[in-house]
Design an enzyme around this catalytic site. Sequence first.
Site, mmCIF file in Angstrom:
data_model
loop_
_atom_site.group_PDB
_atom_site.id
_atom_site.type_symbol
_atom_site.label_atom_id
_atom_site.label_comp_id
_atom_site.label_asym_id
_atom_site.label_seq_id
_atom_site.Cartn_x
_atom_site.Cartn_y
_atom_site.Cartn_z
ATOM 1 N N ASP A 1 19.953 45.016 53.859
ATOM 2 C CA ASP A 1 18.899 44.605 54.783
ATOM 3 C C ASP A 1 19.221 43.205 55.281
ATOM 4 O OD1 ASP A 1 16.566 45.390 55.928
ATOM 5 O OD2 ASP A 1 15.306 45.082 54.153
ATOM 6 N N LYS B 1 20.721 47.064 57.851
ATOM 7 C CA LYS B 1 19.433 47.491 58.432
ATOM 8 C C LYS B 1 18.800 46.295 59.128
ATOM 9 C CE LYS B 1 15.512 48.323 55.953
ATOM 10 N NZ LYS B 1 14.597 47.348 56.583
ATOM 11 N N GLU C 1 15.223 45.174 61.544
ATOM 12 C CA GLU C 1 13.872 45.577 61.949
ATOM 13 C C GLU C 1 13.676 45.375 63.449
ATOM 14 O OE1 GLU C 1 10.877 43.647 59.570
ATOM 15 O OE2 GLU C 1 11.734 44.371 57.686
ATOM 16 N N GLU D 1 8.275 53.073 58.961
ATOM 17 C CA GLU D 1 7.382 52.592 57.900
ATOM 18 C C GLU D 1 5.954 52.475 58.415
ATOM 19 O OE1 GLU D 1 8.684 49.068 55.815
ATOM 20 O OE2 GLU D 1 6.786 48.903 54.711
HETATM 21 O O1 KIV Z 1 13.040 45.870 52.124
HETATM 22 C C1 KIV Z 1 12.664 47.016 51.890
HETATM 23 O O2 KIV Z 1 12.374 47.379 50.759
HETATM 24 C C2 KIV Z 1 12.568 47.939 53.007
HETATM 25 C C3 KIV Z 1 12.123 49.331 52.710
HETATM 26 C C4 KIV Z 1 10.716 49.360 52.344
HETATM 27 C C5 KIV Z 1 12.410 50.258 53.826
HETATM 28 O O3 KIV Z 1 12.835 47.574 54.105
#
Ligand code: KIV
Length: 303
Positions: free
Chosen positions: A102, A132, A134, A199
Site C-alpha cells: 500500500d 495499491k 487510493e 471499500e
Molecule cells: O490498509 C488496508 O488495510 C487496506 C485494506 C483495508 C483494503 O487498504
Amino acid sequence: MSVTNFPAGASSASAGIPITKVTVPALAEMKRQGKPISALTAYDYSSSRLADEAGIDLLLVGDSLAMVVLGHENTMAVTVDEMLHHTRAVRRAVRRALVVADMPFGSYHGTVADGLANAVRFIKEAGAEAVKIEGPRVELVRALTDAEIPVVGHLGLTPQSLHRMGGYRVQARTADTALRLKDDALALADAGAGAVVLEGVPREVAAEITAELPVPTIGIGAGPECDGQILVFHDLLNLTFAPAAKFVRRYADAGALIRSAIEHYRQDVEHRAFPSDEESYHLPEAARKSMAAAHKAGILRKA
Ligand code: KIV
C-alpha cells in the site's frame, strides 16, 4: 533467539508440493473462472507466513499498519520507509501469495513522477509485486502500468481521504455517486489497474461494478458479489481494541488467547514454576564432577 526463517532448501516446493505463484494475471484468470479471491492484510514475517501457508491468494501490506501495528489514530502518519520495512518482512515470509504494498498518504499525492519514484522503491527495495493506491488517479495508474508496475486501485471509502470525507462513512449511497464510482472503477481498469479494492460501498453498487469491470474487485464492506474479499488481519482475529465494524467477521479470539497465555506465563514466573528442570540446560557429567571436586578443594583450602 528464535528460529523462524526458511532453512536453506526447505521450501514447500522442495518438499514435493508444487507452489503455483499467484500473479496479477492469475487474479484476472480467477475472475474469468468465477473463483473467489481470498485476500488479507499482512505486516510481519510470522503472521504473513501463516497466512501464506493457509492459502490466502493476496497479501496486502496495508497502511492500516499505522493503526493496528503502530498505534496511530488513523493511517495518515505512516511513512514510505516504515511501509518498506514491513513489506520486506512480508516478502521474506511469502512463497505463494501475491504481495501488494500500500502506498502511504503523501507518497503519490504530488506529481506523477514522485508517485512513480516511490512506487519503484516498493518493487526494487522491498520486493512487492504490485502497489495499491487510493482514489481515481487514472494518470498515475497509467504511468505505473507503463513502467511495468502492477497497480491495485482502491475506491469507495478510502481511509486516506478521512479529513475530506469527515469520517469513515459508507460511500456511493446515491444513484449519482454510485454511477461516478462505477465510472472511476472503469477508468482505473482502462488505465491498467489489475484489480480494484471496493471499500465501504453498498452491496448493490459493488455487485454492478463487479459485473461490468474487466478486472477483479476485492471487497471490504462491499458485499458478497465482489470477485474477492479482504479483511484486516487484526480484525479477523480480534486483535483490535475497539468494537468491530459491521462487515468484520471474527474468526478467532486471538486477543483473549494471547492475554491468557501471557498471564499464565507471568504467574508461572512469579511462582517459580517456569522454567522447570526439563527446560534448563545441564552441565555434562564430567564437568559436574570437576566442579564438585573444585568446590571440595576450595572448601578444604578455606578450612
Ligand atoms: O490498509 C488496508 O488495510 C487496506 C485494506 C483495508 C483494503 O487498504
